[in-house]
Every structure is written in structure tokens, then in C-alpha cells.
Design a protein around this motif. Structure first.
Motif, PDB file in Angstrom:
ATOM      1  N   GLY A  16       0.800  -1.215   0.000  1.00 60.75           N
ATOM      2  CA  GLY A  16       0.000   0.000   0.000  1.00 60.75           C
ATOM      3  C   GLY A  16       0.832   1.263   0.000  1.00 60.75           C
ATOM      4  N   MET A  17       2.118   1.151  -0.468  1.00 57.64           N
ATOM      5  CA  MET A  17       2.951   2.354  -0.477  1.00 57.64           C
ATOM      6  C   MET A  17       3.465   2.606  -1.892  1.00 57.64           C
ATOM      7  N   ASP A  18       3.808   3.863  -2.133  1.00 53.41           N
ATOM      8  CA  ASP A  18       4.304   4.221  -3.452  1.00 53.41           C
ATOM      9  C   ASP A  18       5.818   4.107  -3.480  1.00 53.41           C
ATOM     10  N   TRP A  19       6.307   2.995  -4.009  1.00 55.78           N
ATOM     11  CA  TRP A  19       7.735   2.782  -4.061  1.00 55.78           C
ATOM     12  C   TRP A  19       8.285   2.865  -5.467  1.00 55.78           C
ATOM     13  N   ARG A  20       7.666   3.714  -6.295  1.00 51.94           N
ATOM     14  CA  ARG A  20       8.211   3.880  -7.628  1.00 51.94           C
ATOM     15  C   ARG A  20       9.424   4.784  -7.536  1.00 51.94           C
ATOM     16  N   LEU A  21      10.534   4.296  -8.043  1.00 52.28           N
ATOM     17  CA  LEU A  21      11.752   5.085  -7.994  1.00 52.28           C
ATOM     18  C   LEU A  21      11.992   5.742  -9.335  1.00 52.28           C
ATOM     19  N   PRO A  22      12.277   7.034  -9.341  1.00 50.83           N
ATOM     20  CA  PRO A  22      12.681   7.658 -10.600  1.00 50.83           C
ATOM     21  C   PRO A  22      13.982   7.023 -11.088  1.00 50.83           C
ATOM     22  N   PRO A  23      14.215   7.044 -12.405  1.00 49.83           N
ATOM     23  CA  PRO A  23      15.406   6.366 -12.944  1.00 49.83           C
ATOM     24  C   PRO A  23      16.691   6.772 -12.245  1.00 49.83           C
ATOM     25  N   LEU A  24      16.821   8.051 -11.905  1.00 50.00           N
ATOM     26  CA  LEU A  24      18.055   8.498 -11.275  1.00 50.00           C
ATOM     27  C   LEU A  24      18.265   7.800  -9.931  1.00 50.00           C
ATOM     28  N   VAL A  25      17.202   7.710  -9.149  1.00 45.69           N
ATOM     29  CA  VAL A  25      17.313   7.079  -7.833  1.00 45.69           C
ATOM     30  C   VAL A  25      17.573   5.590  -7.966  1.00 45.69           C
ATOM     31  N   ALA A  26      16.799   4.949  -8.853  1.00 48.46           N
ATOM     32  CA  ALA A  26      16.984   3.505  -9.037  1.00 48.46           C
ATOM     33  C   ALA A  26      18.396   3.210  -9.512  1.00 48.46           C
ATOM     34  N   GLY A  27      18.852   4.035 -10.464  1.00 43.99           N
ATOM     35  CA  GLY A  27      20.188   3.829 -11.003  1.00 43.99           C
ATOM     36  C   GLY A  27      21.266   4.009  -9.947  1.00 43.99           C
ATOM     37  N   THR A  28      21.188   5.134  -9.210  1.00 47.10           N
ATOM     38  CA  THR A  28      22.195   5.391  -8.177  1.00 47.10           C
ATOM     39  C   THR A  28      22.177   4.305  -7.121  1.00 47.10           C
ATOM     40  N   LEU A  29      20.982   3.906  -6.716  1.00 49.64           N
ATOM     41  CA  LEU A  29      20.867   2.890  -5.682  1.00 49.64           C
ATOM     42  C   LEU A  29      21.467   1.563  -6.132  1.00 49.64           C
ATOM     43  N   ALA A  30      21.100   1.138  -7.341  1.00 53.40           N
ATOM     44  CA  ALA A  30      21.613  -0.139  -7.840  1.00 53.40           C
ATOM     45  C   ALA A  30      23.136  -0.108  -7.943  1.00 53.40           C
ATOM     46  N   LEU A  31      23.661   0.961  -8.521  1.00 60.53           N
ATOM     47  CA  LEU A  31      25.111   1.071  -8.685  1.00 60.53           C
ATOM     48  C   LEU A  31      25.822   1.071  -7.338  1.00 60.53           C
TER      49      LEU A  31
END
Lengths: 230, 223, 271
Positions: free
Chosen positions: B81-96
Motif C-alpha cells: 500500500g505504499m508508493d515505491w516507484r523510484l525515478p530512474p536516477l534514484v533507481a540507477g544510483t541505488l543499484a550502482l
């Protein structure tokens, strides 16, 4: 449906079970790409190592520059380069081969270093003793140097094999149907990315852990002093 | 089209690539210390968590991690029930950064364990606590040991940033792909792109070498 | 005080004894390094321990510095048990906090100096006083200056250990240990890792310490001439026990035991 296998969206668990065979088909492609890429890397790396060791600066310097260039640029870009540029020069390869070639090229830079380091780890005294005994260069290399270099080389190569496997998903950008691409397609069509991607992650994790254990085992079985010759 | 006209968009992308590399390497360094030190902790919860993070992010493909964070994580959020959509920049930085953090953790652990036992004994003789010994004696000495490997990881990170173009982040590779699509001039665009990455890698390596020298000042001295 | 005790234990330490080993046993795997050792040091006494390698000399110091545990027996330092503590009238194995307390009694100088390479000389000496004893930076600096002057290195305060000679490093190590103001100073072969021409400067510092301060000092060394000059008592260790002990003139000049004589034969300058 993919690869002729339909998936079952009745429940999360049924979904997962039904797409497993589809993912495994993708895994087969992954393994094939890994194997071909690895073989190319091994052979090309050997050639590069030979070129780099040449006493002629005209040969060794371009080889070293090439290695450095390949190591410092992204695999993805190299892949795109090969995929779009080669056809312009008349070389048309199936996407799979382009991908394997890109992998092999990128990792040949690393394997050539492994060969070099392995050979250098053999003490200079061994070369000197062989020379004193008047052994031919060919015999020296085959029987004295190589058996002593191999225990160092094999575990390092094994680690790169695992790395290649983890880079195979990049091939999805040129439409190779390896495991991640398959999962993404399933996700695109069912809007359920969570199950396929998580399963792919899990399968990768298992493969890596098994491979790492196998390499460790191999490492213990390889005698440090060199392959024994009776 | 002349290749010079490709430069402005590529340089815009290069700026994105540089920022991405910088932030993800920095954050990755933080994760490396967190996981590496956590791995050595006697608290089994912390240790287990660190081991898990290290194994997961080292044992799976970076692209898989990236796609998972970008495509799959929002679905987990949906279930909760939460909005966990990550913008590409966040997803990218986090994954890296998680990826480099997992590899870096082993570097950290190895370097700290390489500090000689005699240093720990000297610290004990002066009655330092184990925690003081770790933070004041062992960790500072291990940093010069870590830097060469971190330098390699930083360059690896730079190369890996190209992957974020696959989730539509406007980095250098993304811009290049756009140009190629428009002009069909593959050879020029990709050659240019490769040289730009190469140049950035050389600069990064030089910076890391500089860092190594300044941090390891106390190692020099008379032989 | 009975000097030639090789056996005989006292269940309770003699009042002036600052260190008391009571039937202490220490094993490393199958090897017994300390074999039911009884050993005593009086307050302010300067004791030198000599003996062949493996005889347990360094182990005695390391146990006192809490770097090694003991397998049996009891040790008292300044009247309190070291590796045990009293809880509800019983002796139980010491907790870490008890050990931390006891460590403050002792300072140690290592064979390999073990200075912190990433800190300047001054920082090496002030770090523990600030973060362990809780001194202010100002107080710690004053203390450091005092002890660095004692060892003759006031002009090297901003240098790093890698820029100093072995003798200088060891002297810094001595200052570092002294800055904690311990009651007992332990020297574990302080000059064995030094080039011969650097040995003298370190021994001079130790001699000054012995003559000008009433610190209790335990010294493990092969420098027999030095031991003669500085010690109140010399103990000859072999196979984990004290074979012979007494004033230097006696142990070096007229050794009573065969083993002592055999050992001293290796050192021509002990007569």
C-alpha cells in the motif's frame, strides 16, 4: 505464452511455477552465451598476451593500448558498437554471436592479464635452471613453466567465467533471449515484474554461489607448486 | 552530420554520467564500510544482514538488480500500500552503489584484517577499548591499503553507469543512442562515445591516484 | 625476602609484593610454557628475566599485560587478582571491565616498538592519555612533552614513525608507555630488533628510568652487562620455571645451577 509455454495467472505461486520452464529456456541461452564468450575471451586473451609480450614496441604498444581501451570502456557501448558498426563494413552476425563476441572481447583484456600474471608468478630461477640444463624454449615452457603457472591461472579464469555470466543480461539490448530478457518480456505482458525478476535474481544467486564453491574446490585441488609430472 | 554537432548533447549526457558516477561511488563507499564493518561485527543480526547484502549484490547481475529496483520494487510497494516507484536516477544510483558497496565491503574487510596483530596488542597495552582500537588505530591504517582496489571499483562504476540508459536515464550512452537513432551514423557516434568514456576513465584513475598519495603520506619516509 | 626460592608458594601475597604469581600454568596447545610458576616482584624492584627462547620469559610479561590468558593459578597485581575478580567473596574469571582496570597498572614496551604508523610522535604519546585516561588535550600535551624530553626526543614531535630510526622509535614507545603513568613497566626484549649502534641510546633511557624513578620494572633481555648495571634481581628461566634467581653479582658471577652456567656460557661478557 512464450516459447510455446503458457503461464498460469490464477495465483502468484502458480504463476511462478508456470514461468519457471520459460525462464529455464532463457537460462540455456544464458549459459550458451557465457560459454561462447568465455572461449572467445580465452583465445583472444592468449593472442593479446602474446602480442603484449613481444619485444617489438610496434606490436606490444598497440596491443597494450587496445587492452587498456577495452578495459576502460563500458561493455554496453562496445556491444552497440559491434552490433551497429560491423554490418556497415559487411560483417553481419546473428545477434547472439555479436553479443558473445562483445563479451569475449571485453574479457580478453582481463584474461590476457591473468595469463601474464600467472606466467610472471613463476620465479625467474626456474627459467634460469632450465637454461642451465640446456632445455629447449618449447620444452621449458611446456613442462616447466606452464604446469607451475596453471594453479594460479585457473581460479582467476574461473572468477571471470562467473563475471561473464553476470554480464550476459546486457545482451538483451540486442534482443538475445537470455534469462533476464525473457523475464522482462513476461513482465511486459503480464504487468507482473516482481515474480519473474525475483526468480531470475534467485537463479543467478544460486548459480553464482555454486560456481564460487566449485572454484574454491578447484583451488584446493590444484597443487600450489604446480601440476605434478611423474 | 558532422561529428562536432554531436558534442553538445553528448557532453550534456557526460555531465549526467559524471554526476551519477560521483554520487554512486560515494554512496557505494558508504555501503562498503557499512557492510564490511557489519560483516566483522559480533552482533549476529548485523553480521547476517551484511553477509546477505554482500552475497546478493555480488552474486546477481547488476542489470538484474537495476531492473528489479525499477520494475519490481514498485509492485512490492503496491502490495504494502505504499508508493515505491523510484525515478530512474534514484533507481540507477541505488543499484550502482549497492553493487559497488558489496564488492567494496570485501576490500574494506580485507584491509582492516591486514593490520598487524602487533598494532592491536600495542593498543591493548595502552588500555584502548576494542571499539577505540578499531576506529582510531586499525581503520586509519587500513585506508591506504583499500584505495587501489577502490580506484578499480570506481572505474568499474563509471562503466556500469551506461546501464542506466536502459531505464531511460539521459546519460552519455542514452544520448548517443538518441543521436544514432536520428542520424544512423553509428560508427562516428559510437567511436566518439567510446573515446569519451575512455577519457573519463583516465581522469578518474588519475584522481584516485592523487587521493592514494595524499592519504598515504605517513607511509613514506626513510627506508 | 627469600631470594633463592624455586618452589614454595605463598597462598597470599607478601604485603610489599606488587606482582605475585601463584602456581601459574600457561599452555600453548600441547606445549606447557609456564609450569606451575611462583614468582614475586616487590614494589620498586628492578627485575631482569633471562633465559633461552621458549623458556616463557616473554610470556610472563604478556600475561601481565593481559595479552595472554592463564590456564591455572592466580596472579595478584598491587594486591588485587589480575585474571580473576572477587564477586560475592568468590574468585571468578575476570571480566573485560576488570581487566581494563588492571591494565592501568602496567605499561609495556615491545620488541618491535609497535608505534602507530599513521600518527605523529606527539599523537602517539597523547592518544591514550586523552581517550583512555580522559585528560584534556592540553594536559596530555604537557605530559607528552615531559616524557619526550626524558627520552631525548623533544625535537621530533611532528615526525612520523617511518621517518625515525629504530632507536628513536623505541624511545618514543617508552615515552608512550610512561605517559600513562603505570606503576609497573614491562620491557619485552626492547633492543633485540635494533641495529647494534642504536642499542645504547635505548639502554641509556632505561637505565635513567631505573635510577631516577621508583617504578617497578620487569625487563626481558639478552643484554647481560646492562642487566648487571640496572637490576636488583636477575631471574633465570628455563622450561617454564625459575631455575635460579638472585642479585646480578650472584647469578652472573657465581651461578649455583648447572643450567644457569650452561646458558651463561653463550654470553662471554657476564663474568
Amino acid at each position: 505464452m512464450l516459447f510455446g509455454i503458457a503461464w498460469d495467472t490464477s495465483s502468484q505461486w502458480a504463476f511462478a511455477v508456470s514461468i519457471l520452464p520459460i525462464l529455464l529456456k532463457g537460462l540455456v541461452v544464458t549459459i550458451q552465451a557465457t560459454a561462447v564468450g568465455f572461449v572467445i575471451a580465452l583465445v583472444l586473451g592468449l593472442v593479446l598476451a602474446g602480442l603484449k609480450a613481444s619485444p617489438l614496441k610496434l606490436i606490444s604498444w598497440p596491443a597494450r593500448l587496445f587492452t587498456e581501451f577495452v578495459r576502460d570502456t563500458p561493455l554496453l557501448v562496445q556491444l552497440f558498437f559491434l552490433y551497429y558498426v560491423l554490418p556497415e563494413y559487411g560483417i553481419v552476425l546473428p545477434a547472439f554471436m555479436t553479443g558473445a563476441l562483445a563479451l569475449g572481447l571485453q574479457y580478453s583484456a582481463y584474461t590476457s592479464e591473468v595469463y601474464r600474471a600467472g606466467l610472471e608468478s613463476v620465479p625467474l630461477g626456474q627459467y634460469e635452471a632450465a637454461r642451465a640444463l640446456d632445455l629447449s624454449p618449447r620444452r621449458t615452457f611446456a613442462v616447466i613453466i606452464l604446469p607451475q603457472a596453471i594453479p594460479r591461472i585457473i581460479p582467476a579464469l574461473g572468477n571471470y567465467l562467473v563475471s561473464i555470466m553476470k554480464d550476459v543480461p546486457l545482451l538483451s539490448v540486442v534482443a538475445v533471449l537470455e534469462m533476464l530478457n525473457v523475464a522482462k518480456i513476461i513482465g511486459d505482458r503480464t504487468f507482473n515484474y516482481l515474480i519473474p525478476l525475483s526468480m531470475v535474481g534467485l537463479i543467478y544467486l544460486i548459480l553464482t554461489l555454486v560456481a564460487a564453491a566449485a572454484i574454491r574446490y578447484l583451488d584446493t585441488r590444484l597443487p600450489k607448486r604446480g601440476i605434478p609430472l611423474k | 552530420m558532422h561529428w562536432l554537432s554531436y558534442l553538445p548533447p553528448l557532453l550534456e549526457g557526460a555531465w549526467v554520467t559524471a554526476q551519477l558516477t560521483f554520487y554512486s561511488t560515494l554512496l557505494g563507499g558508504f555501503f562498503a564500510f557499512a557492510f564490511g564493518l557489519g560483516r566483522m561485527s559480533s552482533n549476529w543480526l548485523l553480521k547476517g544482514f551484511s553477509v546477505a547484502m554482500i552475497e546478493v549484490f555480488r552474486g546477481t547481475s547488476l542489470l538484474v538488480q537495476l531492473f528489479w529496483l525499477y520494475f519490481a520494487l514498485p509492485l512490492v510497494g503496491q502490495m504494502l500500500g505504499m508508493d515505491w516507484r523510484l525515478p530512474p536516477l534514484v533507481a540507477g544510483t541505488l543499484a550502482l552503489s549497492l553493487n559497488i558497496g558489496a564488492y567494496g565491503a570485501e576490500v574494506v574487510r580485507g584491509a582492516i584484517q591486514a593490520v598487524p596483530l602487533s598494532q592491536h596488542e600495542a593498543a591493548k597495552a595502552l588500555d584502548f577499548t576494542p571499539r577505540q582500537t578499531l576506529w582510531r588505530i586499525a581503520l586509519p591504517q587500513s585506508i591506504p591499503e583499500m584505495l587501489p582496489s577502490f580506484g578499480n571499483l570506481a572505474v568499474q562504476n563509471l562503466k556500469d553507469t551506461a546501464l542506466v540508459s536502459l531505464i531511460s536515464l539521459g546519460d552519455m550512452a542514452f544520448r548517443a543512442e538518441q543521436i544514432r537513432n536520428f542520424t544512423q551514423d553509428s560508427t562516428t557516434v559510437y567511436t566518439l562515445l567510446l573515446f569519451m568514456y575512455f577519457g573519463m576513465a583516465l581522469v578518474l584513475t588519475a584522481l584516485m591516484t592523487l587521493l592514494e598519495r595524499s592519504v598515504g603520506r605517513w607511509r613514506a619516509g626513510r627506508s | 625476602m627469600n631470594d633463592d626460592t624455586t618452589t614454595g608458594s605463598t597462598a597470599h601475597p607478601v604485603p610489599e609484593a606488587i606482582i605475585h604469581f601463584d602456581r601459574v600454568v600457561k599452555r600453548f596447545g600441547p606445549v606447557t610454557v609456564l609450569d606451575s610458576l611462583d614468582f614475586e616482584v616487590r614494589k620498586g624492584e628492578k627485575v631482569t628475566i633471562i633465559g633461552p627462547s621458549g623458556s616463557g620469559k616473554s610470556t610472563v610479561l604478556r600475561i601481565l599485560m593481559t595479552l595472554e590468558t592463564i590456564d591455572d593459578g592466580i596472579i595478584h597485581v598491587a594486591g588485587r587478582p589480575l585474571w580473576h575478580e572477587r564477586r560475592n567473596g568468590e574468585l571468578v574469571p575476570a571480566s573485560e571491565s576488570h581487566l581494563r582496570n588492571m591494565r592501568k597498572e602496567m605499561g609495556m614496551v615491545f620488541q618491535q616498538f609497535n608505534l602507530f604508523p599513521h600518527m605523529t610522535v606527539r599523537r602517539n604519546v597523547t592518544e591514550a592519555p586523552v581517550h583512555v585516561l580522559g585528560l584534556s588535550r592540553q594536559e596530555a600535551h604537557e605530559r607528552a612533552d615531559e616524557y619526550l624530553e626524558l627520552v631525548g626526543l623533544s625535537d621530533q614531535v611532528d615526525k612520523f614513525p617511518s621517518q625515525l630510526s629504530g632507536g628513536q622509535q623505541q624511545r618514543v614507545a617508552i615515552a608512550r608507555a610512561l605517559a600513562m603513568r603505570p606503576n609497573i613497566m614491562l620491557f619485552d626484549e626492547p633492543t633485540s630488533a635494533l641495529d647494534p649502534e642504536l642499542v645504547g641510546e635505548v639502554l641509556n633511557v632505561i637505565q635513567r628510568l631505573a635510577e631516577e624513578h621508583d617504578l617497578t620494572m620487569l625487563l626481558v633481555t639478552h643484554e647481560m652487562q646492562f642487566a648487571k648495571r640496572v637490576s636488583d634481581r636477575v631471574c633465570f628461566f628455563d622450561k617454564g620455571r625459575i631455575v635460579e634467581q638472585g642479585p646480578p653479582e650472584q647469578v652472573f658471577g657465581e651461578p649455583r645451577e648447572e643450567r644457569t652456567r650452561d646458558f651463561l656460557k653463550n654470553f662471554l661478557d657476564t663474568a
